[in-house]
Scaffold this motif. Structure first.
Motif, PDB file in Angstrom:
ATOM      1  N   ASP A  10      43.772 -49.121 -60.956  1.00 37.00           N
ATOM      2  CA  ASP A  10      45.046 -49.202 -61.659  1.00 37.00           C
ATOM      3  C   ASP A  10      46.053 -50.065 -60.901  1.00 37.00           C
ATOM      4  OD1 ASP A  10      43.997 -47.619 -63.614  1.00 37.00           O
ATOM      5  OD2 ASP A  10      45.224 -45.858 -63.192  1.00 37.00           O
ATOM      6  N   ILE A  14      47.979 -53.202 -62.498  1.00 30.53           N
ATOM      7  CA  ILE A  14      49.441 -53.192 -62.610  1.00 30.53           C
ATOM      8  C   ILE A  14      50.039 -54.431 -61.965  1.00 30.53           C
ATOM      9  CG2 ILE A  14      51.528 -51.970 -61.853  1.00 30.53           C
ATOM     10  CD1 ILE A  14      49.787 -49.359 -62.079  1.00 30.53           C
ATOM     11  N   SER A  34      50.419 -48.110 -69.797  1.00 30.21           N
ATOM     12  CA  SER A  34      49.010 -48.292 -70.148  1.00 30.21           C
ATOM     13  C   SER A  34      48.530 -47.136 -71.004  1.00 30.21           C
ATOM     14  CB  SER A  34      48.136 -48.406 -68.899  1.00 30.21           C
ATOM     15  OG  SER A  34      48.074 -47.173 -68.206  1.00 30.21           O
ATOM     16  N   PHE A  63      46.863 -52.476 -70.422  1.00 26.20           N
ATOM     17  CA  PHE A  63      48.132 -52.469 -69.687  1.00 26.20           C
ATOM     18  C   PHE A  63      49.145 -53.365 -70.397  1.00 26.20           C
ATOM     19  CE2 PHE A  63      45.057 -51.032 -66.672  1.00 26.20           C
ATOM     20  CZ  PHE A  63      45.742 -50.128 -65.864  1.00 26.20           C
ATOM     21  N   ASP A 398      53.207 -46.540 -65.827  1.00 23.45           N
ATOM     22  CA  ASP A 398      52.523 -46.723 -64.549  1.00 23.45           C
ATOM     23  C   ASP A 398      53.487 -47.200 -63.460  1.00 23.45           C
ATOM     24  OD1 ASP A 398      49.862 -46.082 -65.449  1.00 23.45           O
ATOM     25  OD2 ASP A 398      49.940 -47.945 -66.558  1.00 23.45           O
TER      26      ASP A 398
END
Length: 399
Positions: A10, A14, A34, A63, A398
């Protein structure tokens, strides 16, 4: 060694989507959001008959980096297509945008009645998706639900999760013009890490059920058969119509209303043999889901593993024989996985192509995948692609 395609970390995803946003729009995003793809563990072709399903979110996510603007324009850029699409924020309406961007703009449009004029200010959205396309893992729902999470928070709409689910469904059906029953969006928004959900398609209520595969030494292998996956030939609509005919023949609003006890006798009363088989699948599949969920609610997959395998196998066999939505690639993948020691295997999704899931021991993932790969080579099928499905979190912010 068979390759397993893992989702990116992740943090890496990101950082990438934030960088792409800066390069595309010349400013920092206000946030990164996301949402996951999903795989349906059991409960196929029952959603449009008010049935029960057990989907789970997967670790492959879409995302979205986003920022509000005062330009009065919704600007959308996809990393995958390399395309930027612009649309007037106050002028959004079905038909105004097509292609992938219609799923994005459609969510903004579907949420417009909550904006109190804020939608006219505009928004920039940068999309980077990791849910495999064409594998039946709901990349479109992941996109919609990630955008819904972004718009909700940036514009402080105060929507509930179920309102965002309905907005995503509306975006797909009315704006993008695609069919969806809501299972995909519900899983993408409501799932929790280490759990699946029991989804009641009558009222879209959900119950979180334990599905801690790693904790019990198990893994769910997704096999993307790469068989052409298309429902445009009318097969999906035909199955829905046949299911509706079955409900009419039995005098019920939906096949969910037919008691499982005595269902075999009831189905024999349907004169059309095809409609009889379709109805039998739906009634039996709903009961399989009930039993499957009851096993999961005990928290011990191991104790119910033998029965879980039987239910998964029976689901596929019914989809093959009674509902007739499999293709040779799906059947070969299922058979090869079972012979290699899978604790049950079945097609997942609408069928006519797409993916298979196999519940396997964690230390036999590559063995099962290799067996499927060899079987495909023997049949001269396109080489399959493999993923591990980790029960993951739903849509949210996120960063």
């Amino acid at each position: 060694m068979t390759e397993l395609h893992a989702a990116p970390h992740d943090a890496d995803a990101i950082e990438k989507v934030s960088r792409e946003f800066r390069e595309a729009f010349g400013s920092e995003p206000e946030g990164v959001f996301s949402a996951p793809g999903r795989v349906n563990i059991i409960g196929e072709h029952v959603d449009y008959q008010q049935g029960l399903c057990v989907p789970m979110a997967i670790s492959h996510r879409c995302f979205v980096a986003a920022r509000r603007t005062d330009a009065g324009v919704v600007r959308m850029r996809s990393v995958q297509s390399g395309e930027t699409v612009e649309a007037s924020a106050p002028g959004l309406a079905p038909g105004a945008v097509d292609g992938w961007a219609s799923y994005v703009a459609g969510v903004v449009w579907a949420l417009a009645d909550r904006f109190e004029g804020g939608v006219a200010s505009g928004v920039d959205l940068l999309i980077d998706g990791y849910v495999p396309l064409g594998a039946g893992l709901s990349s479109s729902a992941a996109l919609e639900c990630a955008v819904a999470a972004a718009i909700e928070e940036l514009c402080k709409l105060g929507t509930t999760p179920h309102e965002r689910i309905r907005a995503a469904i509306k975006a797909e059906t009315e704006f993008a013009g695609a069919a969806t029953g809501g299972l995909d969006q519900s899983a993408s928004i409501l799932c929790e890490e280490g759990h699946a959900i029991l989804l009641d398609c009558r009222d879209f209520s959900t119950t979180s059920v334990p599905w801690d595969l790693a904790g019990q030494g198990l893994a769910l292998l997704i096999i993307d058969t790469r068989a052409p996956h298309s429902l445009v030939g009318g097969e999906y609509a035909e199955r829905r119509a046949q299911a509706e005919a079955g409900a009419r023949a039995l005098g019920v609003e939906s096949l969910r209303d037919v008691p499982f006890e005595g269902a075999s006798d009831a189905c024999r009363g349907i004169t059309d043999p095809v409609v009889q088989r379709r109805s039998r699948h739906i009634i039996n599949e709903i009961e399989r889901v009930r039993e499957f969920a009851e096993i999961l609610e005990t928290g011990s997959i191991r104790e119910g593993l033998a029965r879980i395998a039987e239910l998964l196998n029976a689901s596929h066999d019914s989809l093959r024989d009674d509902y007739e939505v499999t293709v040779p690639e799906l059947d070969v993948a299922v058979e090869a996985a079972r012979e290699a020691g899978a604790h049950g295997a079945r097609m997942t999704g609408g069928g006519f192509g797409g993916s298979v899931i196999a519940l396997v021991e964690a230390d036999r993932v590559e063995t099962v995948a290799g067996a499927v790969e060899s079987a495909f080579a023997e049949h001269s099928f396109t080489e399959p692609v493999f993923f591990l499905a980790t029960p993951s979190r739903g849509a949210g912010r996120d960063r």
